[in-house]
Design an enzyme around this catalytic site. Structure first.
Site, PDB file in Angstrom:
ATOM      1  N   HIS A   1     -28.320  18.838   1.443  1.00  0.00           N
ATOM      2  CA  HIS A   1     -29.300  18.167   0.588  1.00  0.00           C
ATOM      3  C   HIS A   1     -29.086  18.564  -0.868  1.00  0.00           C
ATOM      4  CE1 HIS A   1     -31.451  21.953   0.333  1.00  0.00           C
ATOM      5  NE2 HIS A   1     -31.649  21.983   1.656  1.00  0.00           N
TER       6      HIS A   1
ATOM      7  N   CYS B   1     -36.205  38.790  11.511  1.00  0.00           N
ATOM      8  CA  CYS B   1     -36.558  37.384  11.256  1.00  0.00           C
ATOM      9  C   CYS B   1     -35.416  36.516  11.745  1.00  0.00           C
ATOM     10  CB  CYS B   1     -36.825  37.112   9.774  1.00  0.00           C
ATOM     11  SG  CYS B   1     -36.936  35.349   9.420  1.00  0.00           S
TER      12      CYS B   1
HETATM   13  N1  MSP Z   1     -24.913  30.770   4.883  1.00  0.00           N
HETATM   14  C1  MSP Z   1     -25.683  31.416   3.878  1.00  0.00           C
HETATM   15  C2  MSP Z   1     -24.812  31.819   2.712  1.00  0.00           C
HETATM   16  C3  MSP Z   1     -23.635  32.681   3.049  1.00  0.00           C
HETATM   17  S1  MSP Z   1     -22.641  32.981   1.668  1.00  0.00           S
HETATM   18  C4  MSP Z   1     -21.537  34.104   2.167  1.00  0.00           C
HETATM   19  C5  MSP Z   1     -26.778  30.482   3.376  1.00  0.00           C
HETATM   20  N2  MSP Z   1     -26.583  29.168   3.608  1.00  0.00           N
HETATM   21  S2  MSP Z   1     -27.591  27.978   3.210  1.00  0.00           S
HETATM   22  O1  MSP Z   1     -27.084  26.791   3.838  1.00  0.00           O
HETATM   23  O2  MSP Z   1     -28.932  28.335   3.492  1.00  0.00           O
HETATM   24  O3  MSP Z   1     -27.388  27.757   1.681  1.00  0.00           O
HETATM   25  C6  MSP Z   1     -28.136  28.447   0.772  1.00  0.00           C
HETATM   26  C7  MSP Z   1     -27.711  28.036  -0.609  1.00  0.00           C
HETATM   27  O4  MSP Z   1     -27.866  26.631  -0.803  1.00  0.00           O
HETATM   28  C8  MSP Z   1     -28.582  28.646  -1.692  1.00  0.00           C
HETATM   29  O5  MSP Z   1     -28.192  29.959  -1.990  1.00  0.00           O
HETATM   30  C9  MSP Z   1     -28.335  27.685  -2.821  1.00  0.00           C
HETATM   31  O6  MSP Z   1     -27.059  27.892  -3.334  1.00  0.00           O
HETATM   32  C10 MSP Z   1     -28.371  26.356  -2.096  1.00  0.00           C
HETATM   33  N3  MSP Z   1     -29.737  25.860  -1.942  1.00  0.00           N
HETATM   34  C11 MSP Z   1     -30.338  25.497  -0.766  1.00  0.00           C
HETATM   35  N4  MSP Z   1     -31.575  25.021  -1.041  1.00  0.00           N
HETATM   36  C12 MSP Z   1     -31.815  25.087  -2.372  1.00  0.00           C
HETATM   37  C13 MSP Z   1     -32.855  24.624  -3.214  1.00  0.00           C
HETATM   38  N5  MSP Z   1     -33.963  24.113  -2.762  1.00  0.00           N
HETATM   39  N6  MSP Z   1     -32.656  24.722  -4.555  1.00  0.00           N
HETATM   40  C14 MSP Z   1     -31.485  25.206  -5.085  1.00  0.00           C
HETATM   41  N7  MSP Z   1     -30.502  25.634  -4.309  1.00  0.00           N
HETATM   42  C15 MSP Z   1     -30.688  25.747  -2.947  1.00  0.00           C
HETATM   43  O7  MSP Z   1     -27.724  30.951   2.794  1.00  0.00           O
END
Ligand code: MSP
Length: 486
Positions: free
Chosen positions: A18, A126
Site C-alpha cells: 500500500h 506480541c
Molecule cells: N519486514 C519488516 C522489515 C524488515 S527490514 C529488515 C517490516 N515489514 S513491513 O511490511 O511491515 O514494512 C514496514 C515498512 O513499510 C515501514 O518501516 C515503512 O517503511 C513502510 N510503511 C508501512 N506502513 C507505513 C505507513 N503507514 N506510513 C509510512 N510508511 C509505512 O516491518
C-alpha cells in the site's frame, strides 16, 4: 569506486503493498535518481521478508503453502514497483537460497564466537511484532503498536548477547552523529540503549516456516535476525570471503526505514555486524507514518490506499510529487484526497503545467516553433541557477519537501515574469526582445525540468523533449502536462 548503497526495509508478504510501502521505496528511488543524475554510482536494494508465523498463518487462511503465497504477494510488490517506475538494482527475498545459507552461516559463526548461546526464555510475546516486549513497553497490558494482547511464553531459545554491545553502540552513535537520522529521532535510541540492553532471543522452536539453525534444526532463526542480514547477503557478503561486488557497495550509505522499525536497525543490526566483524552502515534514516484522512490505515477500516488507484486517476508523477511535497521526510503526515486534488490543480496543473504550455505556445507563435540558443546575460536564468546549490543540499540530506518548495518558488518567479513583462505586447513592437525573453524562459524551464527529474522522471523527460535545442516544436497545441481535475 564505492557505490552509494541505499536500502528499503524488506516488506512482509502478508498482504498487498500500500501507500506506506510505496513511500519508502519511492524515497529510495528519488534519492537514487538524484545521485545518478549527479554522476554518482548507486546500488539500490529492496525486497520481501517472507518467513515467520504471521506469514504462514495468512497463507493457511487462503489455503496456500507459505512459499506459494509468498510468490504471489512478492509479484504484487514487483508489479507495483514497475507501475511506480522504481529503478532498483536488486530485489532480494529472504527465501532466496543464497540468503538462507548465509544467514545459517552467520548464525553458526556467532555460536562459535560466543555471541549466540542456548538458554530458556520466558517473556511477553506480541504475535504481530514477532517480538518479545518488556512489561514497561506495554500500554494497558497490550502491545503499543498493534494494540493486541501479548502472550506469556517459555521456550528453549538461542540468545544473542546484545548486552555486550551497549557501550560500543553508544560510542558509535557519539562518533557518528549522522548514523541516527533525522537527529530528532536519535534521543529515543540513545536513551533506550543507555537504560540497559538485555540479551535477545533469536530462535524459535514453535515456528516451522523459517530458516533452520544448521547445528540444531529444531530451532528456526528469528525473522528479524534473518531479515536484517539481507542488507549484506544481497550485495554478496559470504562468511567464507565476500564477493568483489560486496566491497564495492558496503558499508551501506543509508538504510531507509519507517520510524516503527528504527530500533531494530539502530540497535540490533549494528550489534550483529560488530559481532561478525563487518563495518557498520553510515546512516539509518527513519521517516514518519502516513495516516489516511486522519486515521490509521487498516484492513478492518477498509481505508488502505492502493497507489495504483491514485496513479490511474491522476498519473504517476502527480502521486510521486504529492507524497514528497506534502510532508517533510521524517515526519508523520496525512493523505487526504482533497489535499491531493488541491495541490494537483494549483501546483501541477496551474503553476508548472501552465508555465510550460504558455511558454511552448509562445515559441510556436513568436519564434515559428524553433528552439532558441542560450541567452547570454540572462538575469532570470542566473537567479534561478543560484538556488541550485541549496536545492542539491536538500536532496543530499533527504529534505525532499524543502527541495520541492524551493523549486516551486522558482516556478512562481517565472510565472510572474510572464505576467509582468507581457511578451504578447513585446511581440507587437520588438521581435528581438521577445526572442530574448523566450530564450530565458526555455533555459530556465530546462533547469526546472532537471530539478524535478528525481520526483517526476516522466514529466521531466517530456519537458526536456519539447525544450531540446534546435528541435522544431510541434506547432500543434501542446498537451497539458497535468490536465485539470474537477
Ligand atoms: N519486514 C519488516 C522489515 C524488515 S527490514 C529488515 C517490516 N515489514 S513491513 O511490511 O511491515 O514494512 C514496514 C515498512 O513499510 C515501514 O518501516 C515503512 O517503511 C513502510 N510503511 C508501512 N506502513 C507505513 C505507513 N503507514 N506510513 C509510512 N510508511 C509505512 O516491518
Amino acid at each position: 569506486m564505492k557505490k552509494y548503497y541505499i536500502t528499503t526495509p524488506l516488506y512482509y508478504v502478508n498482504y498487498k503493498p500500500h501507500i506506506g510501502h510505496a513511500y519508502t521505496t519511492l524515497a529510495a528511488d528519488v534519492l537514487s535518481r538524484f545521485l545518478k543524475s549527479k554522476g554518482i554510482a548507486v546500488y539500490f536494494q529492496t525486497g520481501t521478508d517472507e518467513h515467520g508465523s504471521n506469514i504462514e498463518k495468512t497463507a493457511r487462511q487462503f489455503n496456500k503453502e507459505p512459499k506459494q503465497w509468498a510468490d504471489e504477494i512478492m509479484s504484487e510488490f514487483k508489479n507495483l514497483w514497475k507501475t511506480l517506475h522504481i529503478e532498483y538494482d536488486y530485489f532480494i527475498r529472504t527465501t532466496d537460497k543464497n540468503h538462507e545459507e548465509q544467514v545459517q552461516n552467520i548464525f553458526e559463526k556467532m555460536i562459535e564466537n560466543g555471541d549466540i548461546y542456548l538458554g530458556y526464555y520466558e517473556g511477553l510475546y506480541c504475535q504481530s511484532c514477532e517480538n518479545y516486549l518488556d512489561e514497561s513497553e506495554l500500554i494497558d497490558g497490550k502491545c503499543p503498536i498493534h494494540k493486541k494482547e501479548v502472550e506469556k511464553i517459555k521456550e528453549e531459545t538461542y540468545f544473542f548477547k546484545l548486552s555486550k554491545y551497549e557501550k560500543p553502540l553508544l560510542e558509535y552513535y557519539k562518533k557518528n552523529p549522522e548514523f541516527l537520522s533525522p537527529s530528532y529521532r536519535a534521543g529515543e535510541i540513545i536513551n533506550f540503549v543507555q537504560s540497559g540492553l538485555k540479551d535477545i532471543s533469536v530462535s524459535r522452536t514453535k515456528v516451522a516456516w523459517g530458516i533452520q539453525v544448521k547445528s540444531n534444526p529444531k530451532h528456526t532463526i528469528y525473522v528479524w535476525f534473518d531479515a536484517l542480514i539481507n542488507y549484506i547477503t544481497g550485495p554478496g557478503y559470504r562468511t567464507d570471503g565476500s564477493s568483489s561486488q560486496f566491497n564495492e557497495v558496503w558499508p551501506c550509505d543509508v538504510h531507509l526505514v519507517g520510524k516503527e522499525i528504527f530500533r531494530f536497525h539502530a540497535i540490533i543490526w549494528p550489534a550483529i555486524l560488530m559481532s561478525i566483524g563487518v563495518k557498520l552502515p553510515k546512516k539509518v534514516y527513519a521517516h514518519g507514518w502516513w495516516t489516511v484522512e486522519g486515521e490509521k490505515m487498516s484492513k478492518s477500516k477498509g481505508n488502505i490506499i492502493n497507489p495504483q488507484d491514485i496513479v490511474q486517476e491522476y498519473g504517476l508523477d502527480a502521486f510521486r510529487y504529492f507524497i514528497f511535497r506534502e510532508v517533510p521526510f521524517g515526519q508523520d503526515g496525512d493523505f487526504s484526497l482533497s489535499a491531493f486534488k488541491t495541490r494537483y490543480n494549483s501546483e501541477l496543473a496551474n503553476d508548472l503545467g501552465n508555465l510550460f504550455s504558455r511558454t511552448i505556445n509562445m515559441i510556436n507563435k513568436y519564434l515559428n516553433s524553433s528552439m532558441p540558443d542560450k541567452p547570454y546575460n540572462s538575469q532570470t536564468f542566473s537567479q534561478l541557477y543560484s538556488s541550485q546549490t541549496e536545492i542539491e543540499k536538500d536532496m543530499y540530506s533527504l529534505q525532499f519537501s524543502s527541495a520541492l518548495d524551493k523549486i516551486w518558488k522558482n516556478i512562481s518567479i517565472l510565472n510572474k515574469k510572464i505576467d509582468t513583462e507581457k511578451p504578447w505586447e513585446m511581440a507587437k513592437t520588438d521581435k528581438e526582445k521577445v526572442k530574448f525573453f523566450l530564450y530565458e524562459m526555455v533555459w530556465s524551464l530546462r533547469l526546472i525540468a532537471s530539478w524535478i527529474y528525481p520526483f517526476m522522471p516522466d514529466t521531466s523527460t517530456k519537458m526536456q523533449m519539447y525544450l531540446s535545442v534546435g528541435q522544431i516544436g510541434d506547432s500543434k497545441k501542446v498537451e497539458p502536462l497535468f490536465p485539470r481535475k474537477l
